[in-house]
Design a protein around this motif. Structure first.
Motif, PDB file in Angstrom:
ATOM      1  N   GLN A 138      -6.654   7.515   4.954  1.00  0.00           N
ATOM      2  CA  GLN A 138      -6.142   7.560   4.054  1.00  0.00           C
ATOM      3  C   GLN A 138      -7.268   7.772   3.168  1.00  0.00           C
ATOM      4  O   GLN A 138      -6.291   8.381   1.723  1.00  0.00           O
ATOM      5  CB  GLN A 138      -5.103   6.267   3.814  1.00  0.00           C
ATOM      6  CG  GLN A 138      -4.240   6.736   4.254  1.00  0.00           C
ATOM      7  CD  GLN A 138      -2.888   5.531   3.620  1.00  0.00           C
ATOM      8  OE1 GLN A 138      -3.018   5.217   2.886  1.00  0.00           O
ATOM      9  NE2 GLN A 138      -1.504   4.934   4.793  1.00  0.00           N
ATOM     10  N   SER A 139      -8.272   7.660   2.658  1.00  0.00           N
ATOM     11  CA  SER A 139      -9.897   7.502   2.158  1.00  0.00           C
ATOM     12  C   SER A 139     -10.040   9.159   1.478  1.00  0.00           C
ATOM     13  O   SER A 139     -10.203   9.985   0.366  1.00  0.00           O
ATOM     14  CB  SER A 139     -10.320   7.125   2.222  1.00  0.00           C
ATOM     15  OG  SER A 139     -10.924   8.352   3.716  1.00  0.00           O
ATOM     16  N   CYS A 190      -0.268  -3.605   1.203  1.00  0.00           N
ATOM     17  CA  CYS A 190      -1.549  -4.382   2.325  1.00  0.00           C
ATOM     18  C   CYS A 190      -1.602  -5.312   1.979  1.00  0.00           C
ATOM     19  O   CYS A 190      -1.357  -6.176   3.041  1.00  0.00           O
ATOM     20  CB  CYS A 190      -2.548  -2.876   2.206  1.00  0.00           C
ATOM     21  SG  CYS A 190      -3.765  -3.141   3.816  1.00  0.00           S
ATOM     22  N   TYR A 239     -10.542   1.116   1.342  1.00  0.00           N
ATOM     23  CA  TYR A 239      -9.426   1.151   2.833  1.00  0.00           C
ATOM     24  C   TYR A 239     -10.204   0.094   3.540  1.00  0.00           C
ATOM     25  O   TYR A 239     -10.632  -0.191   3.605  1.00  0.00           O
ATOM     26  CB  TYR A 239      -8.077   2.373   2.835  1.00  0.00           C
ATOM     27  CG  TYR A 239      -8.801   3.128   1.919  1.00  0.00           C
ATOM     28  CD1 TYR A 239      -6.732   2.749   2.022  1.00  0.00           C
ATOM     29  CD2 TYR A 239      -9.015   4.250   1.315  1.00  0.00           C
ATOM     30  CE1 TYR A 239      -6.477   3.600   0.602  1.00  0.00           C
ATOM     31  CE2 TYR A 239      -8.283   4.980   0.661  1.00  0.00           C
ATOM     32  CZ  TYR A 239      -6.995   4.230  -0.188  1.00  0.00           C
ATOM     33  OH  TYR A 239      -6.740   5.775  -0.901  1.00  0.00           O
ATOM     34  N   CYS A 240      -8.818  -0.599   4.103  1.00  0.00           N
ATOM     35  CA  CYS A 240      -9.167  -1.575   5.070  1.00  0.00           C
ATOM     36  C   CYS A 240      -8.664  -0.405   6.717  1.00  0.00           C
ATOM     37  O   CYS A 240      -9.283   0.870   6.131  1.00  0.00           O
ATOM     38  CB  CYS A 240      -7.870  -2.735   5.878  1.00  0.00           C
ATOM     39  SG  CYS A 240      -6.350  -1.381   6.231  1.00  0.00           S
ATOM     40  N   CYS A 289      -7.298  -3.920  -0.302  1.00  0.00           N
ATOM     41  CA  CYS A 289      -7.037  -2.517   0.812  1.00  0.00           C
ATOM     42  C   CYS A 289      -6.086  -1.894  -0.307  1.00  0.00           C
ATOM     43  O   CYS A 289      -5.183  -2.068  -0.633  1.00  0.00           O
ATOM     44  CB  CYS A 289      -6.476  -2.595   1.664  1.00  0.00           C
ATOM     45  SG  CYS A 289      -5.678  -0.570   2.054  1.00  0.00           S
ATOM     46  N   ARG A 290      -6.806  -0.713  -0.755  1.00  0.00           N
ATOM     47  CA  ARG A 290      -5.812   0.286  -1.474  1.00  0.00           C
ATOM     48  C   ARG A 290      -4.948   0.944  -1.823  1.00  0.00           C
ATOM     49  O   ARG A 290      -3.924   1.708  -2.445  1.00  0.00           O
ATOM     50  CB  ARG A 290      -6.700   1.437  -1.870  1.00  0.00           C
ATOM     51  CG  ARG A 290      -8.882   0.979  -2.879  1.00  0.00           C
ATOM     52  CD  ARG A 290      -8.840   2.253  -3.065  1.00  0.00           C
ATOM     53  NE  ARG A 290      -9.986   2.161  -3.922  1.00  0.00           N
ATOM     54  CZ  ARG A 290     -11.494   2.941  -4.549  1.00  0.00           C
ATOM     55  NH1 ARG A 290     -11.273   3.679  -3.367  1.00  0.00           N
ATOM     56  NH2 ARG A 290     -11.968   2.203  -5.148  1.00  0.00           N
ATOM     57  N   LYS A 291      -4.337   0.191   0.125  1.00  0.00           N
ATOM     58  CA  LYS A 291      -2.662   1.091   0.502  1.00  0.00           C
ATOM     59  C   LYS A 291      -1.515  -0.185  -0.444  1.00  0.00           C
ATOM     60  O   LYS A 291      -1.955  -1.128  -0.014  1.00  0.00           O
ATOM     61  CB  LYS A 291      -2.921   0.636   1.963  1.00  0.00           C
ATOM     62  CG  LYS A 291      -2.037   0.852   2.478  1.00  0.00           C
ATOM     63  CD  LYS A 291      -0.991   2.261   2.367  1.00  0.00           C
ATOM     64  CE  LYS A 291       0.615   2.566   3.395  1.00  0.00           C
ATOM     65  NZ  LYS A 291       0.773   3.756   2.970  1.00  0.00           N
ATOM     66  N   HIS A 312      -6.075   1.837   7.310  1.00  0.00           N
ATOM     67  CA  HIS A 312      -5.504   2.590   6.816  1.00  0.00           C
ATOM     68  C   HIS A 312      -6.807   3.356   6.188  1.00  0.00           C
ATOM     69  O   HIS A 312      -6.817   4.152   5.019  1.00  0.00           O
ATOM     70  CB  HIS A 312      -5.254   2.489   5.058  1.00  0.00           C
ATOM     71  CG  HIS A 312      -4.071   1.490   5.889  1.00  0.00           C
ATOM     72  ND1 HIS A 312      -3.920  -0.141   5.357  1.00  0.00           N
ATOM     73  CD2 HIS A 312      -2.231   1.825   6.339  1.00  0.00           C
ATOM     74  CE1 HIS A 312      -2.908  -0.785   6.118  1.00  0.00           C
ATOM     75  NE2 HIS A 312      -1.533   0.140   6.104  1.00  0.00           N
ATOM     76  N   VAL A 313      -8.163   3.474   6.767  1.00  0.00           N
ATOM     77  CA  VAL A 313      -9.660   4.148   5.846  1.00  0.00           C
ATOM     78  C   VAL A 313      -8.517   5.699   5.974  1.00  0.00           C
ATOM     79  O   VAL A 313      -9.396   6.696   5.556  1.00  0.00           O
ATOM     80  CB  VAL A 313     -10.598   4.129   6.773  1.00  0.00           C
ATOM     81  CG1 VAL A 313     -10.122   4.123   8.734  1.00  0.00           C
ATOM     82  CG2 VAL A 313     -11.408   4.069   6.202  1.00  0.00           C
TER      83      VAL A 313
END
Length: 126
Positions: free
Chosen positions: A30-31, A14, A23-24, A9-11, A27-28
């Protein structure tokens, strides 16, 4: 054809593995590149409605549009109004809303100084 390996995940911090880069589920949102920190409330719902806008203009005029903090990254021209004593700290001290919002507790500031002061008041956390 071989299956594509999972990615992280890009967070930041995470660590959850996802099937496609990004993102998972957690955290989607935050895309889009930014997250609202106001809990989905409008400025008026947070106490910054018409009366605040009038007070803000009055404070900027009173301070001649100049930053009152003048920190190391100051750009001199004030575009924001800051509570000298943070609202959270004032409430801890038992101040009334009238005391918190008094003109004597407000100052004109530039964006960089306002962000630095707020960050320092939060203990360095963003």
């Amino acid at each position: 054809m071989a299956a594509r390996p999972k990615t992280i995940c890009r967070k930041v911090g995470c660590g959850k593995l996802v099937d496609t880069p990004g993102y998972c589920e957690k955290h989607v949102k935050q895309s889009s590149g930014w997250v609202r920190s106001n809990g989905g409330q409008t400025s008026a719902q947070r106490g910054y409605g018409y009366q605040w806008q009038k007070r803000r203009e009055r404070i900027l005029q009173r301070d001649f549009g100049l930053c009152q903090i003048k920190g190391p990254s100051c750009i001199v021209v004030a575009t924001e109004v800051d509570h000298i004593t943070s609202k959270a700290r004032a409430r801890e001290l038992g101040w009334t809303e009238e005391q918190i919002e008094a003109d004597s507790q407000l100052q004109a500031v530039c964006g960089p100084c306002h962000r630095a002061k707020t960050q320092a008041e939060r203990g360095g956390a963003v």
